[in-house]
Design a protein around this motif. Structure first.
Motif, short mmCIF file in Angstrom:
data_model
loop_
_atom_site.label_atom_id
_atom_site.label_comp_id
_atom_site.label_asym_id
_atom_site.label_seq_id
_atom_site.Cartn_x
_atom_site.Cartn_y
_atom_site.Cartn_z
N GLY A 1 0.67 -1.36 0.23
CA GLY A 1 -0.20 0.38 -0.11
C GLY A 1 0.25 1.30 -0.09
N ARG A 2 -0.20 2.31 -0.56
CA ARG A 2 0.98 3.67 -0.45
C ARG A 2 1.61 4.33 0.94
NH1 ARG A 2 -3.39 5.71 -4.20
NH2 ARG A 2 -3.78 7.28 -2.34
N PRO A 3 1.59 4.74 1.63
CA PRO A 3 2.29 5.37 2.81
C PRO A 3 1.00 6.62 2.76
CG PRO A 3 3.88 6.01 1.28
CD PRO A 3 3.50 4.98 0.16
N ARG A 4 -0.01 6.23 3.81
CA ARG A 4 -1.31 6.75 4.16
C ARG A 4 -1.53 7.11 5.40
NH1 ARG A 4 -5.43 5.35 0.14
NH2 ARG A 4 -4.71 3.49 0.98
N VAL A 5 -1.56 8.07 6.54
CA VAL A 5 -2.45 8.10 7.34
C VAL A 5 -3.80 8.36 8.18
CG1 VAL A 5 -2.52 9.07 9.82
CG2 VAL A 5 0.39 9.06 9.21
N LEU A 6 -4.33 7.75 8.30
CA LEU A 6 -6.25 7.78 8.13
C LEU A 6 -6.28 8.55 9.64
CD1 LEU A 6 -8.94 7.75 7.37
CD2 LEU A 6 -8.90 5.49 8.34
N LEU A 7 -6.97 9.46 9.73
CA LEU A 7 -8.02 9.72 11.05
C LEU A 7 -9.32 10.20 11.00
CD1 LEU A 7 -5.61 13.87 11.16
CD2 LEU A 7 -5.35 11.37 12.38
N ILE A 8 -9.96 9.29 11.82
CA ILE A 8 -11.18 8.98 11.75
C ILE A 8 -11.66 10.13 13.80
CG2 ILE A 8 -13.96 7.44 12.38
CD1 ILE A 8 -12.17 7.13 9.68
N THR A 9 -12.82 10.99 13.04
CA THR A 9 -13.02 11.50 14.30
C THR A 9 -14.33 12.36 14.03
OG1 THR A 9 -13.50 13.36 12.69
CG2 THR A 9 -10.65 13.52 13.39
N ASN A 10 -14.77 12.87 15.26
CA ASN A 10 -16.11 13.18 15.31
C ASN A 10 -16.65 14.82 14.45
OD1 ASN A 10 -15.28 14.74 17.28
ND2 ASN A 10 -16.34 14.81 18.69
N ASP A 11 -15.94 15.18 14.03
CA ASP A 11 -16.36 16.22 12.79
C ASP A 11 -17.75 15.61 11.61
OD1 ASP A 11 -16.97 17.83 10.75
OD2 ASP A 11 -14.49 18.55 10.66
N PRO A 12 -18.86 15.82 11.66
CA PRO A 12 -19.70 15.06 10.95
C PRO A 12 -19.48 15.89 9.66
CG PRO A 12 -20.67 16.87 12.28
CD PRO A 12 -18.91 17.11 12.98
N GLN B 1 -16.43 16.34 8.03
CA GLN B 1 -15.23 15.14 7.69
C GLN B 1 -14.97 14.10 8.61
OE1 GLN B 1 -11.42 17.18 5.98
NE2 GLN B 1 -11.76 18.23 7.49
N PRO B 2 -15.71 13.68 8.72
CA PRO B 2 -15.04 12.34 9.67
C PRO B 2 -14.01 11.77 9.53
CG PRO B 2 -16.82 12.08 8.18
CD PRO B 2 -16.91 13.18 8.36
N LYS B 3 -13.35 12.03 8.29
CA LYS B 3 -12.57 10.95 7.76
C LYS B 3 -11.36 12.05 6.78
CE LYS B 3 -12.35 8.84 3.57
NZ LYS B 3 -12.73 7.79 2.42
N LYS B 4 -9.91 11.51 7.47
CA LYS B 4 -9.17 12.91 7.21
C LYS B 4 -7.92 11.91 6.32
CE LYS B 4 -7.20 16.67 5.58
NZ LYS B 4 -7.84 16.59 3.63
N ILE B 5 -7.52 11.23 4.94
CA ILE B 5 -6.43 11.07 4.79
C ILE B 5 -5.05 12.24 4.38
CG2 ILE B 5 -5.71 9.40 3.22
CD1 ILE B 5 -8.20 8.16 2.94
N ILE B 6 -3.85 11.64 4.94
CA ILE B 6 -3.01 12.13 4.85
C ILE B 6 -1.92 11.05 4.05
CG2 ILE B 6 -1.02 13.20 6.14
CD1 ILE B 6 -2.74 13.27 8.67
N ASN B 7 -1.84 11.55 2.66
CA ASN B 7 -0.87 11.27 1.42
C ASN B 7 0.81 11.53 2.36
OD1 ASN B 7 -2.71 9.85 0.29
ND2 ASN B 7 -3.96 12.19 -0.39
N ILE B 8 1.65 10.63 1.90
CA ILE B 8 3.00 10.71 2.59
C ILE B 8 3.49 10.78 1.04
CG2 ILE B 8 4.97 9.36 3.12
CD1 ILE B 8 2.72 8.94 5.61
N GLU B 9 4.40 10.94 0.41
CA GLU B 9 5.56 10.38 -0.36
C GLU B 9 7.03 10.54 -0.47
OE1 GLU B 9 4.31 10.99 -3.87
OE2 GLU B 9 2.04 11.63 -3.20
N VAL B 10 7.74 9.84 -0.84
CA VAL B 10 8.95 9.63 -0.24
C VAL B 10 9.98 9.52 -1.14
CG1 VAL B 10 10.45 8.21 0.92
CG2 VAL B 10 8.22 8.53 1.64
N LYS B 11 10.70 9.42 -1.45
CA LYS B 11 11.62 9.35 -2.73
C LYS B 11 12.95 8.34 -1.98
CE LYS B 11 10.84 13.01 -5.85
NZ LYS B 11 10.60 14.51 -4.40
N GLN B 12 13.34 7.16 -2.54
CA GLN B 12 13.68 6.44 -2.34
C GLN B 12 15.45 6.43 -3.05
OE1 GLN B 12 13.23 2.55 -1.10
NE2 GLN B 12 11.15 3.24 -0.71
#
Length: 182
Positions: free
Chosen positions: A158-169, A171-182
């Motif tokens: 999978g792509r590197p990402r962070v998932l936040l689940i909140t009680n904000d009606p 925006q209950p789901k927020k995904i933070i995408n991560i870009e990395v160069k190796q």
């Protein structure tokens, strides 16, 4: 083979002759999912009894379960928490030769009631995350620290990402995408 309680399968036809095709219909029962946020499992198809589990007969299944806000009143919506994130993607640039790299994002509650982080999850073993406070009062801020361990990046699908689940009606789901160069 090995279906979790929240999945059921229907096979059409049940036995598929050699050279023919069939349909497998998977049904997910969200009431039986174990947690809010990301729920993942592998499903394995077998050709015969005692068939071995391997990547050749594996299908990865993922579902993101969100909180249910359908019963909220208009007044509750007007006084709800509001998630604000400084950055919705992180560019780590080149991390070749490093054992670990970290970045910090500021998250804030711009709403009128407490913002609660129900789940903070990662999609990839190379990503680690720590959150300063899991509950933010209106106007409060906290730090979300995201780390990358490069040695695990190549092994993960999978792509590197962070998932936040909140009680904000809104925006209950927020995904933070991560870009990395190796």
């Amino acid at each position: 083979m090995h279906l979790p309680a929240y999945l059921s399968a229907q096979y059409i036809p049940e036995d598929v002759p050699a050279g023919k095709k069939g349909i497998v219909r998977l049904t997910l029962d969200s009431d039986k999912l174990p947690q809010l946020g990301l729920n993942s499992t592998s499903v394995y198809f077998s050709r015969y009894m005692g068939d071995k589990i391997s990547e050749d007969n594996e299908i990865l299944i993922s579902a993101i379960l969100l909180p249910d806000f359908s019963q909220m009143t208009e007044e509750e919506k007007e006084n709800a928490p509001e998630l604000h994130i400084e950055e919705s993607s992180l560019d780590f640039g080149s991390i070749a030769g490093k054992s670990k790299a970290t970045r910090t994002i500021i998250v804030q509650n711009r709403g009128k009631s407490n913002l609660m982080f129900e789940q903070v999850q990662v999609f990839n073993k190379a990503v680690s995350v720590s959150l300063g406070n899991r509950t933010l009062k209106p106007g409060a801020k906290t730090k979300l620290k995201v780390g990358i361990t490069p040695k695990y990046l190549k092994r993960e699908k999978g792509r590197p990402r962070v998932l936040l689940i909140t009680n904000d009606p809104i925006q209950p789901k927020k995904i933070i995408n991560i870009e990395v160069k190796q």
